[in-house]
Write a protein that holds these residues in place. Structure first.
Motif, PDB file in Angstrom:
ATOM      1  N   CYS A 575       0.833  -1.208   0.000  1.00 18.92           N
ATOM      2  CA  CYS A 575       0.000   0.000   0.000  1.00 18.92           C
ATOM      3  C   CYS A 575       0.866   1.257   0.000  1.00 18.92           C
ATOM      4  O   CYS A 575       0.631   2.195  -0.767  1.00 18.92           O
ATOM      5  N   GLU A 651      -4.788  -9.614  -7.880  1.00 13.46           N
ATOM      6  CA  GLU A 651      -5.808  -9.186  -6.916  1.00 13.46           C
ATOM      7  C   GLU A 651      -5.166  -8.507  -5.705  1.00 13.46           C
ATOM      8  O   GLU A 651      -5.648  -7.474  -5.231  1.00 13.46           O
ATOM      9  N   GLU A 654      -4.104  -5.001  -6.793  1.00 14.46           N
ATOM     10  CA  GLU A 654      -5.213  -4.079  -7.044  1.00 14.46           C
ATOM     11  C   GLU A 654      -5.914  -3.671  -5.751  1.00 14.46           C
ATOM     12  O   GLU A 654      -6.323  -2.511  -5.587  1.00 14.46           O
ATOM     13  N   VAL A 655      -6.039  -4.613  -4.812  1.00 15.53           N
ATOM     14  CA  VAL A 655      -6.678  -4.283  -3.533  1.00 15.53           C
ATOM     15  C   VAL A 655      -5.863  -3.226  -2.788  1.00 15.53           C
ATOM     16  O   VAL A 655      -6.412  -2.249  -2.256  1.00 15.53           O
ATOM     17  N   GLN A 656      -4.535  -3.390  -2.775  1.00 15.35           N
ATOM     18  CA  GLN A 656      -3.695  -2.434  -2.057  1.00 15.35           C
ATOM     19  C   GLN A 656      -3.578  -1.111  -2.805  1.00 15.35           C
ATOM     20  O   GLN A 656      -3.445  -0.054  -2.170  1.00 15.35           O
ATOM     21  N   ARG A 659      -6.660   0.641  -1.920  1.00 16.03           N
ATOM     22  CA  ARG A 659      -6.567   1.092  -0.528  1.00 16.03           C
ATOM     23  C   ARG A 659      -5.738   2.372  -0.428  1.00 16.03           C
ATOM     24  O   ARG A 659      -6.117   3.332   0.272  1.00 16.03           O
ATOM     25  N   HIS A 704      -7.553  -6.559   4.433  1.00 17.97           N
ATOM     26  CA  HIS A 704      -6.425  -7.244   3.798  1.00 17.97           C
ATOM     27  C   HIS A 704      -6.985  -8.211   2.764  1.00 17.97           C
ATOM     28  O   HIS A 704      -7.616  -9.193   3.098  1.00 17.97           O
ATOM     29  N   GLY A 705      -6.699  -7.876   1.498  1.00 16.48           N
ATOM     30  CA  GLY A 705      -7.244  -8.720   0.429  1.00 16.48           C
ATOM     31  C   GLY A 705      -6.521 -10.028   0.308  1.00 16.48           C
ATOM     32  O   GLY A 705      -5.490 -10.239   0.848  1.00 16.48           O
TER      33      GLY A 705
END
Length: 705
Positions: A575, A651, A654-656, A659, A704-705
């Motif tokens: 992140c 994934e 992209e999640v971080q 975020r 957290h993904g």
């Protein structure tokens, strides 16, 4: 206290010949027995010892009816008037020719100067090429040759002597027979051979008699140290010296390193000096490691610690650069090593410091040069295995890469003592700065000292490496030069420390637009870090381009937990890495290539999470997957599995990224304020932006993904 021998049990007078008989009875007897068996003998001994050892040997063999022919190259008579005197080598060749071809079956031929036949590098002189056939011409000849330890001999000469005797110094057991009553009085009441031996173990008997006879001072002194100091000074030759460096007072910080050196080496030696039982002394001597590896980053004081240890022992120091030992000539590198050990043993107690040991002692099979390194390692091990236990000769190898050293060096009995000297921590840096503050009269205030400690916790500007002891010394010397130039009488303040660190840095000159991009990028990293619960605290933010290869950076404090890394920490790192890129997109509506390394590192972490750590999330089994293209023969992955892994990695990224984008949008006022503050000041310490940090309220756990 060590054993004392009563003065009245010592000899009253000693001639040099009596001293040689007393010092080397075993060597003389072995040489005599070899000659009686018809074996030629080579005696390796100091030049000054040769004539005395020869006479003692001759006197012993005369009782056996043996006769000697002494060939030293000196003419028997003066040359006729007007005729030049022949050279020593020409005379020696003539003497050898007469001896070999004459009737000398019952005589032992003595060659006291074998070094006349060799060059300084161990090759044969042009005249010696004529001598070699003569030496081998008569197989009935019985030779005794004397070799100086300082001169190597070619193999063709050494092969002539099947029996060899090496005489270096004196043994501790024979020392009591080499000190007269008058000389004993200079050291107090009664002779302490274990104490005296430390200073003379490498000195031959003839030289020892000369040194002892030259000691001045009163009889039965209350303090014998001046007498021992006279001996120590007389045994040092050439560039050898005993350092004057106190382990505690002259080296700042590193309390653990000092304590280990004290406990493992210095205290053991001090304990040995208190023993009187010879067997107990031998047991303690067997515990001492003779080989030591001091390893750690450059500039952390590895050689300095070795010199401080030498100073504590009163030992002479030979600092040898590994690369300088190498030679392109066959055998010369090994001979260079041998000469180093000869000098060290003659000047014992001594410490040989091999700087950059890895330059010739790397693991076998990794050599990229001529292969001489293999022979040098073997020679080094041979020399170390040849130490007498009572000799105080230590070998210290310094290296930045201990893992690259040959494993044969690191096994017990050789370089078994390994000491890590890392970069200095906060406490160490404060101690180092305090020493130089006093030595160089810098007059640093407490605020300046605190600032210097904190500032040297960063990377060294312009290089990217951490501050070592050498860097701190350079900083203090720069401060001292500035104060000298400016005639400063006022105390040194934090601003002076900063000027000394940064005034002469070659920084990139950024345009206002470029500065704005860099400030936006670094502010994005920092704001994301402020809102990631597992992120370490921020120590410093800079956009001055003062870290090698970067235009700006965010410096983080050491994490509270250094040895355990959690999934949350790794996701927070991804992140934070996306923070710079997303800040540019949010505030500038454009992207620079400055996030390329961030993207590379984020992808590496995500790949580790999915493929190696079993933390890829739902839908993937908890196991280690080998990355596509890596170890493919061992674990072949199907196309479907590879696709699943790549999707899981994507994934996580992209999640971080989302975020980071959400944090920056939510905290846009903080982001803008931090960017503007950076543009104004260029460098921010923690105190400068603490008012922008989030409130003390508990932070919401991230998804957290």
């Amino acid at each position: 206290m060590s054993q004392r021998i009563p003065e009245e049990s010592l000899p009253t007078e000693l001639t040099p010949f009596q001293a040689v008989e007393a010092a080397y009875p075993a060597e003389l007897e072995r040489t005599r027995e070899a000659l009686l068996r018809g074996l030629p003998v080579m005696v390796e001994a100091d030049k000054e010892l040769t004539p005395y050892f020869y006479k003692c040997l001759r006197d012993r063999l005369k009782k056996d009816g043996k006769q000697f022919l002494y060939l030293d190259g000196r003419a028997a008579a003066e040359p006729p008037p007007g005729m030049p005197a022949p050279s020593m080598m020409a005379t020696l060749i003539g003497q050898l020719r007469d001896a070999v071809r004459g009737a000398v079956r019952e005589r032992i031929v003595v060659l006291p100067h074998l070094d006349l036949l060799t060059t300084s590098s161990g090759g044969l002189t042009s005249e010696a090429r004529e001598v070699i056939p003569l030496l081998y011409e008569n197989p009935e000849m019985l030779w005794v040759g004397f070799k100086d330890p300082s001169f190597p001999l070619p193999r063709v000469i050494e092969n002539l002597f099947p029996h060899k005797e090496t005489i270096l110094g004196v043994s501790r057991e024979r020392l009591r027979h080499l000190v007269t009553q008058r000389e004993c009085r200079k050291f107090g009441r009664g002779l302490q051979p274990y104490v005296l031996y430390k200073h003379v173990s490498g000195v031959n008997a003839v030289r020892l008699r000369r040194l002892l006879g030259a000691i001045t001072g009163e009889d039965y002194p209350s303090d014998a140290r001046p007498a021992y100091a006279q001996l120590r000074s007389a045994t040092l030759s050439g560039s050898l010296n005993v350092p004057d460096l106190d382990l505690r007072a002259d080296i700042g910080g590193y309390s653990q390193v000092k304590d280990r050196l004290q406990r493992e080496i210095l205290d053991v030696l001090a304990h040995k000096d208190t023993l009187s039982d010879p067997e107990a002394v031998k047991r303690v001597e067997g515990l001492l490691p003779r080989g030591m590896i001091f390893w750690g980053p450059p500039g952390t004081g590895k050689t300095l610690f070795a010199k401080a240890m030498a100073s504590s022992l009163g030992a002479a120091v030979l600092v040898v650069s590994g690369p300088e030992l190498k030679s392109r000539w066959v055998g010369e590198s090994e001979e260079n090593l041998r000469q180093i050990f000869v000098r060290a043993r003659q000047a014992a107690p001594s410490i040989i410091i091999f700087d950059e040991l890895d330059s010739f002692a790397s693991a076998r099979g990794t050599y990229t040069g001529s292969g001489v390194e293999h022979s040098m390692v073997n020679q080094l091990l041979t020399e170390m295995d040849g130490f007498r236990k009572e000799e105080l000769v230590f070998v210290v190898g310094t290296t930045n890469f201990v893992e690259s050293l040959d494993p044969a060096l690191l096994r017990p009995g050789r370089f078994e003592f390994q000491l890590c000297i890392p970069y200095p921590n906060n406490t160490d840096r404060r101690a180092i700065l305090s020493i130089y503050n006093e030595k160089l009269a810098l007059g640093m205030t407490e605020r300046a000292l605190d600032y210097a400690v904190k500032r040297t916790g960063d990377r060294v500007e312009g290089t990217g490496t951490r501050f070592s002891g050498d860097h701190i010394q350079a900083l203090c010397r720069a401060l001292a030069r500035r104060r000298l130039r400016e005639g400063a009488q006022t105390p040194t303040e934090p601003v002076d420390v900063e000027r000394a660190l940064t005034d002469y840095l070659d920084r990139p000159a950024l345009t206002p637009t470029e500065e704005r991009v860099v400030a936006t990028h670094e502010a994005g990293h920092a704001v994301c870090a402020l809102f990631c619960p597992s992120a370490p605290a921020i120590d410093r933010i800079s956009i001055r381009g003062d870290l090698a290869g970067t235009l700006g950076f965010v410096q983080y404090a050491d994490p509270a937990h250094r040895h355990v890394v959690t999934r949350g920490q790794l996701l927070d790192s991804i992140c934070m890495l996306f923070g710079g890129r997303e800040a540019e997109a949010l505030l500038l509506e454009d992207l620079s290539i400055g996030s390329a390394h961030d993207l590379e590192r984020a992808t590496e972490i995500a790949r580790e999470l999915v493929e190696e750590l079993g933390m890829g999330g739902d839908g993937l089994p908890v196991r280690r997957f080998d990355a596509p293209g890596r170890d493919a023969d061992r674990h072949a992955l199907s196309d479907a599995t590879r696709g699943t892994l790549e999707a899981a990695i994507l994934e996580v990224l992209e999640v971080q990224r989302a975020r980071a984008r959400d944090i920056l949008r939510r905290e846009k006022p903080r982001l803008v304020a931090l960017r503007d503050l950076l543009l104004e000041r260029k460098v921010l310490d923690r105190e400068a932006f603490v008012h922008l940090a989030p409130e003390a309220a508990p932070q919401k756990e991230p998804a957290h993904g």
